[in-house]
Design a protein around this motif. Sequence first.
Motif: not given
Length: 286
Positions: A76-82, A172-180, A234-242
């Motif tokens: 949902m956050e990714g859809l809104l952000r996009a 999704f990737s931008e959200i993960g990079r900001e979190a880590i 947060g792990s969902i965002e991290m796993f997506h990055l990996a």
Amino acid sequence: MPSIPEKKKEESRRRKDPLQLTRSEARETERRMALRAAVVHKAIQAEGEEELQRSSPALAWSGLAAGLSMGFSLVMEGLLRAHLPDAEWRPLLAKLGYPVGFLIVVLGRQQLFTENTLTVVLPLLQRRDAATFKNVMRLWGIVLLTNLTGALLIAWAAGETRAFQPEVRTAFSEIGREAIAPGFRSVLVRGIFGGWLIALMVWLLPFAEAARFHVIFLITYLVGLGGFSHIIAGSIEMFHLAITGLASWGEVLGGYILPALLGNTIGGVALVAAINHAQVAADKSG
């Protein structure tokens, strides 16, 4: 219905004392009074006792469902952000998507690790015996492992399939990079705040009644907007990055998942469970 003589006695008392309440008014006053902390504590402890009695397979399936459901926070956050322009106010609207996974999990009664830093800890603080400690560790281990498994599956679906448009996957990737980005120490401190808030949400829920939706939404929106680390979301965002090769597994495990886990546990156990238990114990001893 009070009889006529009782009504007359009541009217006589009220003439003598204008502040004298009728029986119905007294009951209404009692209903509207704020609940004592001990009542809230007892309700959450009873819920914790119930969770500790659940079988390991039941906990595992519920934990897996929660890990998968939490993926909808990222979606949902990714859809809104996009679909929002890149402006200073974009996070205020994009983070409205963050509570979605929590709403599904909590209202659906699925097992989430950060909730259990409060509920099952209260029975342990009450009894303080080896058997309860072992049972808490059993529940924590199963729920955490299955939450992360569900998170990994939803992250794989988001990163390796064409279920989402390219601009959404980029979000999704931008959200993960900001979190880590903040690093181990900052993620740890943010995780303490995140665990603190989620455990406080659980503390507020037993008697929130019709306001449950609003309590969950406001608290988790604050977690998302504040950038406070949450081990499962947060792990969902991290796993997506990996999975997409934007970060190594070592980076996401050591730079986010470990400090977020430590922070959430400290925030939930020490700042909510232990302190709220202490105030109730102090009232009893006093």
